[in-house]
Design a protein around this motif. Structure first.
Motif, PDB file in Angstrom:
ATOM      1  N   TYR A 146      -0.746   1.296   9.834  1.00 21.35           N
ATOM      2  CA  TYR A 146       0.245   2.290  10.246  1.00 21.35           C
ATOM      3  C   TYR A 146      -0.234   3.216  11.351  1.00 21.35           C
ATOM      4  CZ  TYR A 146      -1.927   5.370   6.680  1.00 21.35           C
ATOM      5  OH  TYR A 146      -2.794   6.098   5.923  1.00 21.35           O
ATOM      6  N   ALA A 189       5.952   1.801  11.308  1.00 12.95           N
ATOM      7  CA  ALA A 189       4.899   2.721  10.858  1.00 12.95           C
ATOM      8  C   ALA A 189       5.245   3.267   9.474  1.00 12.95           C
ATOM      9  CB  ALA A 189       4.726   3.864  11.858  1.00 12.95           C
ATOM     10  N   CYS A 249       9.246   0.805  16.344  1.00 15.40           N
ATOM     11  CA  CYS A 249       7.825   1.003  16.014  1.00 15.40           C
ATOM     12  C   CYS A 249       7.641   2.107  14.970  1.00 15.40           C
ATOM     13  CB  CYS A 249       7.022   1.350  17.269  1.00 15.40           C
ATOM     14  SG  CYS A 249       6.682  -0.041  18.350  1.00 15.40           S
ATOM     15  N   SER A 254      -1.814   2.299  14.045  1.00 15.41           N
ATOM     16  CA  SER A 254      -1.450   1.596  15.278  1.00 15.41           C
ATOM     17  C   SER A 254       0.028   1.783  15.589  1.00 15.41           C
ATOM     18  CB  SER A 254      -1.761   0.100  15.160  1.00 15.41           C
ATOM     19  OG  SER A 254      -3.142  -0.139  15.194  1.00 15.41           O
ATOM     20  N   TRP A 255       0.872   1.656  14.558  1.00 17.16           N
ATOM     21  CA  TRP A 255       2.307   1.694  14.801  1.00 17.16           C
ATOM     22  C   TRP A 255       2.829   3.092  15.087  1.00 17.16           C
ATOM     23  CZ3 TRP A 255       5.202  -2.304  16.070  1.00 17.16           C
ATOM     24  CH2 TRP A 255       4.664  -3.577  15.855  1.00 17.16           C
ATOM     25  N   ILE A 256       2.177   4.124  14.541  1.00 16.94           N
ATOM     26  CA  ILE A 256       2.538   5.495  14.920  1.00 16.94           C
ATOM     27  C   ILE A 256       2.249   5.708  16.403  1.00 16.94           C
ATOM     28  CG2 ILE A 256       1.947   7.942  14.640  1.00 16.94           C
ATOM     29  CD1 ILE A 256       1.353   7.297  11.682  1.00 16.94           C
ATOM     30  N   TYR A 302       3.093   2.558   6.076  1.00 18.46           N
ATOM     31  CA  TYR A 302       2.584   3.663   5.252  1.00 18.46           C
ATOM     32  C   TYR A 302       3.077   3.530   3.810  1.00 18.46           C
ATOM     33  CZ  TYR A 302       1.685   8.321   3.472  1.00 18.46           C
ATOM     34  OH  TYR A 302       1.252   9.369   2.702  1.00 18.46           O
TER      35      TYR A 302
END
Length: 199
Positions: A35, A75, A71, A37-39, A79
């Protein structure tokens, strides 16, 4: 409809087509993204879309903006998944560097430097995913990154103004995605061989 509008439409469709199975595989527990990376990617992709629009990227930026919004959703799913990997010091360092770079972006606030900084931040966002995928290469969806690479090519062609500001982010994402695809294949082959040799 102009060819740029057509390519933009194709890019938007490919965005939705690529993200849908990725999201489904997350909900099934097959894909387990990092998560952090995606934040980071949510922030950088969304800001990059605004930067491309500010530099007259036009319809070419639409799929980038849609991807940025998705994205953030990924995220959230990552999470919520509460994966059992440990968020280590290196992950936090990557995250803080990314946030610090966004602060620099806010201070400089010129389109070219914005594009450069956001591209660097987005690249840093790959670090936690690379680290996690070293031991868990099957927890990432290779097909997703292939489609994202194709989608970005259509977005680049659809840009109404070709500059470093409007295309740098997309080119670098494509290069990193190709490297990541090869990395996943390599790790899957290595771990498969190890499993066979240990039997």
């Amino acid at each position: 409809m102009s060819y740029k509008e057509l390519f933009s439409l194709i890019s938007v469709i490919l965005t939705l087509v690529s993200f849908y199975p990725y999201i489904v595989s997350i909900k099934r527990g097959e894909t387990k993204p990092h998560y952090f990376s995606w934040i980071i990617w949510g922030l950088t992709t969304t800001f990059s879309a605004f930067t491309e629009l500010a530099d007259n990227g036009g319809v070419g930026a639409y799929s980038v903006l849609i991807a940025g919004i998705i994205c953030f959703y990924i995220a959230y799913l990552a999470y919520k998944q509460k994966r059992d990997y440990v968020i280590d010091k290196g992950d936090w360092i990557s995250f803080y560097i990314a946030l610090g770079s966004l602060l620099i972006w806010y201070i400089t606030s010129t389109p070219l430097w914005t594009a450069i900084i956001l591209t660097i931040v987005d690249s840093i966002g790959f670090i936690p995913t690379f680290k996690k995928s070293y031991n868990y290469p099957w927890e990432e969806h290779i097909g997703f990154y292939v489609l994202i690479t194709i989608k970005n090519l259509f977005a680049i062609v659809a840009m109404e103004n070709y500059t470093i500001t409007t295309t740098l982010f997309l080119w670098v994402i494509n290069i990193l995605s190709i490297i990541f695809i090869l990395f996943l294949i390599w790790r899957r082959v290595i771990l498969s061989k190890n499993k066979i040799s240990n039997k």
